[in-house]
Write a protein that holds these residues in place. Sequence first.
Motif, PDB file in Angstrom:
ATOM      1  N   VAL A 115       0.837  -1.205   0.000  1.00 22.35           N
ATOM      2  CA  VAL A 115       0.000   0.000   0.000  1.00 22.35           C
ATOM      3  C   VAL A 115       0.869   1.251   0.000  1.00 22.35           C
ATOM      4  CG1 VAL A 115      -0.322   0.388   2.507  1.00 22.35           C
ATOM      5  CG2 VAL A 115      -2.169   0.931   0.891  1.00 22.35           C
ATOM      6  N   ASP A 116       2.057   1.170   0.569  1.00 19.78           N
ATOM      7  CA  ASP A 116       2.968   2.317   0.537  1.00 19.78           C
ATOM      8  C   ASP A 116       3.455   2.615  -0.883  1.00 19.78           C
ATOM      9  OD1 ASP A 116       2.726   2.863   3.210  1.00 19.78           O
ATOM     10  OD2 ASP A 116       4.607   1.892   3.804  1.00 19.78           O
ATOM     11  N   VAL A 117       3.581   1.567  -1.712  1.00 23.54           N
ATOM     12  CA  VAL A 117       3.917   1.796  -3.120  1.00 23.54           C
ATOM     13  C   VAL A 117       2.819   2.627  -3.778  1.00 23.54           C
ATOM     14  CG1 VAL A 117       4.340   0.727  -5.366  1.00 23.54           C
ATOM     15  CG2 VAL A 117       5.237  -0.348  -3.290  1.00 23.54           C
ATOM     16  N   THR A 118       1.565   2.261  -3.516  1.00 25.12           N
ATOM     17  CA  THR A 118       0.458   3.009  -4.119  1.00 25.12           C
ATOM     18  C   THR A 118       0.422   4.445  -3.623  1.00 25.12           C
ATOM     19  OG1 THR A 118      -1.297   2.520  -2.474  1.00 25.12           O
ATOM     20  CG2 THR A 118      -0.868   0.849  -4.149  1.00 25.12           C
ATOM     21  N   LYS A 119       0.796   4.658  -2.373  1.00 26.30           N
ATOM     22  CA  LYS A 119       0.805   6.012  -1.822  1.00 26.30           C
ATOM     23  C   LYS A 119       1.874   6.871  -2.494  1.00 26.30           C
ATOM     24  CE  LYS A 119      -0.991   4.782   2.760  1.00 26.30           C
ATOM     25  NZ  LYS A 119      -0.672   4.669   4.203  1.00 26.30           N
ATOM     26  N   ASP A 120       3.058   6.290  -2.732  1.00 24.23           N
ATOM     27  CA  ASP A 120       4.111   7.057  -3.404  1.00 24.23           C
ATOM     28  C   ASP A 120       3.713   7.409  -4.830  1.00 24.23           C
ATOM     29  OD1 ASP A 120       5.885   7.293  -1.295  1.00 24.23           O
ATOM     30  OD2 ASP A 120       6.930   5.428  -1.759  1.00 24.23           O
ATOM     31  N   LEU A 121       3.053   6.477  -5.527  1.00 21.74           N
ATOM     32  CA  LEU A 121       2.629   6.769  -6.893  1.00 21.74           C
ATOM     33  C   LEU A 121       1.509   7.799  -6.903  1.00 21.74           C
ATOM     34  CD1 LEU A 121       2.891   3.224  -8.482  1.00 21.74           C
ATOM     35  CD2 LEU A 121       4.419   5.181  -8.779  1.00 21.74           C
ATOM     36  N   ARG A 122       0.684   7.793  -5.866  1.00 18.73           N
ATOM     37  CA  ARG A 122      -0.308   8.862  -5.733  1.00 18.73           C
ATOM     38  C   ARG A 122       0.384  10.210  -5.542  1.00 18.73           C
ATOM     39  NH1 ARG A 122      -5.670   9.049  -1.843  1.00 18.73           N
ATOM     40  NH2 ARG A 122      -6.216  11.211  -2.265  1.00 18.73           N
ATOM     41  N   LYS A 123       1.455  10.233  -4.759  1.00 16.86           N
ATOM     42  CA  LYS A 123       2.191  11.479  -4.546  1.00 16.86           C
ATOM     43  C   LYS A 123       2.810  11.987  -5.844  1.00 16.86           C
ATOM     44  CE  LYS A 123       3.285  10.475   0.293  1.00 16.86           C
ATOM     45  NZ  LYS A 123       4.372  10.094   1.245  1.00 16.86           N
ATOM     46  N   VAL A 124       3.285  11.051  -6.689  1.00 15.29           N
ATOM     47  CA  VAL A 124       3.804  11.458  -7.998  1.00 15.29           C
ATOM     48  C   VAL A 124       2.707  12.158  -8.787  1.00 15.29           C
ATOM     49  CG1 VAL A 124       4.663  10.656 -10.227  1.00 15.29           C
ATOM     50  CG2 VAL A 124       5.560   9.651  -8.124  1.00 15.29           C
ATOM     51  N   ALA A 125       1.523  11.538  -8.835  1.00 17.61           N
ATOM     52  CA  ALA A 125       0.417  12.117  -9.593  1.00 17.61           C
ATOM     53  C   ALA A 125      -0.024  13.450  -9.003  1.00 17.61           C
ATOM     54  CB  ALA A 125      -0.754  11.146  -9.633  1.00 17.61           C
ATOM     55  N   THR A 126      -0.040  13.544  -7.684  1.00 12.99           N
ATOM     56  CA  THR A 126      -0.422  14.799  -7.034  1.00 12.99           C
ATOM     57  C   THR A 126       0.565  15.908  -7.372  1.00 12.99           C
ATOM     58  OG1 THR A 126      -1.500  13.608  -5.223  1.00 12.99           O
ATOM     59  CG2 THR A 126      -0.879  15.891  -4.809  1.00 12.99           C
ATOM     60  N   HIS A 127       1.842  15.544  -7.433  1.00 13.05           N
ATOM     61  CA  HIS A 127       2.854  16.546  -7.785  1.00 13.05           C
ATOM     62  C   HIS A 127       2.687  16.989  -9.236  1.00 13.05           C
ATOM     63  CE1 HIS A 127       6.583  18.505  -6.353  1.00 13.05           C
ATOM     64  NE2 HIS A 127       6.758  18.688  -7.643  1.00 13.05           N
ATOM     65  N   VAL A 128       2.421  16.022 -10.113  1.00 11.33           N
ATOM     66  CA  VAL A 128       2.155  16.371 -11.513  1.00 11.33           C
ATOM     67  C   VAL A 128       0.925  17.271 -11.593  1.00 11.33           C
ATOM     68  CG1 VAL A 128       1.464  15.475 -13.771  1.00 11.33           C
ATOM     69  CG2 VAL A 128       3.290  14.349 -12.481  1.00 11.33           C
ATOM     70  N   GLY A 129      -0.108  16.967 -10.807  1.00 13.20           N
ATOM     71  CA  GLY A 129      -1.300  17.798 -10.797  1.00 13.20           C
ATOM     72  C   GLY A 129      -0.987  19.217 -10.354  1.00 13.20           C
ATOM     73  N   ALA A 130      -0.107  19.356  -9.359  1.00 20.07           N
ATOM     74  CA  ALA A 130       0.283  20.698  -8.914  1.00 20.07           C
ATOM     75  C   ALA A 130       1.000  21.461 -10.013  1.00 20.07           C
ATOM     76  CB  ALA A 130       1.177  20.574  -7.678  1.00 20.07           C
ATOM     77  N   ILE A 131       1.810  20.752 -10.792  1.00 26.59           N
ATOM     78  CA  ILE A 131       2.487  21.386 -11.926  1.00 26.59           C
ATOM     79  C   ILE A 131       1.457  21.867 -12.957  1.00 26.59           C
ATOM     80  CG2 ILE A 131       4.040  20.990 -13.881  1.00 26.59           C
ATOM     81  CD1 ILE A 131       5.510  18.953 -12.088  1.00 26.59           C
ATOM     82  N   LEU A 132       0.450  21.042 -13.236  1.00 29.04           N
ATOM     83  CA  LEU A 132      -0.580  21.439 -14.191  1.00 29.04           C
ATOM     84  C   LEU A 132      -1.306  22.696 -13.742  1.00 29.04           C
ATOM     85  CD1 LEU A 132      -2.239  18.012 -15.115  1.00 29.04           C
ATOM     86  CD2 LEU A 132      -0.451  19.243 -16.335  1.00 29.04           C
ATOM     87  N   VAL A 133      -1.642  22.738 -12.450  1.00 26.50           N
ATOM     88  CA  VAL A 133      -2.325  23.907 -11.929  1.00 26.50           C
ATOM     89  C   VAL A 133      -1.433  25.146 -12.023  1.00 26.50           C
ATOM     90  CG1 VAL A 133      -3.288  24.938  -9.841  1.00 26.50           C
ATOM     91  CG2 VAL A 133      -3.831  22.558 -10.415  1.00 26.50           C
ATOM     92  N   LYS A 134      -0.168  24.952 -11.686  1.00 24.11           N
ATOM     93  CA  LYS A 134       0.779  26.072 -11.681  1.00 24.11           C
ATOM     94  C   LYS A 134       1.021  26.607 -13.087  1.00 24.11           C
ATOM     95  CE  LYS A 134       4.975  24.929 -10.760  1.00 24.11           C
ATOM     96  NZ  LYS A 134       6.182  24.491 -10.017  1.00 24.11           N
ATOM     97  N   GLU A 135       1.074  25.697 -14.067  1.00 27.09           N
ATOM     98  CA  GLU A 135       1.431  26.112 -15.426  1.00 27.09           C
ATOM     99  C   GLU A 135       0.223  26.448 -16.291  1.00 27.09           C
ATOM    100  OE1 GLU A 135       4.400  26.577 -16.496  1.00 27.09           O
ATOM    101  OE2 GLU A 135       5.490  25.812 -14.760  1.00 27.09           O
ATOM    102  N   SER A 136      -1.003  26.201 -15.794  1.00 30.35           N
ATOM    103  CA  SER A 136      -2.189  26.450 -16.626  1.00 30.35           C
ATOM    104  C   SER A 136      -2.542  27.937 -16.645  1.00 30.35           C
ATOM    105  CB  SER A 136      -3.377  25.645 -16.103  1.00 30.35           C
ATOM    106  OG  SER A 136      -3.695  26.024 -14.783  1.00 30.35           O
TER     107      SER A 136
END
Length: 205
Positions: free
Chosen positions: A184-205
């Motif tokens: 489950v910790d693997v899934t949490k880290d991959l969620r954090k990757v996606a959340t960080h990518v989402g923050a980039i999208l918000v920042k760059e939009s």
Amino acid sequence: MKLRLFPQENAGLELLSSMAQQLVLGVRRMSGIFGASPQDYDQLAEELHQLEGTATDLHFALLTSMRTSFINPLPREDLYAISRLLSEAMEKLDGAAELIALYKLTKLSRRATEQLEVITRQAELTAEAMRQLNSLDDLEDYWIEILRLAKRAERTHRMWCSELLADHKPLVYARHRDIANQLVDVTKDLRKVATHVGAILVKES
């Protein structure tokens, strides 16, 4: 025409993509462990450990690339954060394989297979996203789907631990719970990757 955030040719993005691909390969090795006999665990776990070592080397290569490149496609802190999270996800997957080999577990719950299915899909989506970090249009669906999968992983983990507690003596429960927690910790880290990518999208939009 798709809006391009970053140059298409970039060593940093290629290294992130390679790290994500190592995770995909690692998940395949873990799938092999799930279907293997205990006498084969050590060899398969070592193969996954070698993939983890390659992912670590790629992480260090990215750090070197950031230090020596005048212009990076993403801010250095974003490149580093994504690379670190991918590296940590791989370490935890490797840890799960090592624990299975050490404990010589022979009967994993069906919840383990369900969790690995989630991780497989997350890893595949993440690898694809790392190849598309220069395009806004292709990443929003990835972000949303990873978050959906992460919620499914959390539910699976809760059911898995509940069933383990009901069905096993304390020592056996603890060993299987260790595997459940690692996955489950693997899934949490991959969620954090996606959340960080989402923050980039918000920042760059």
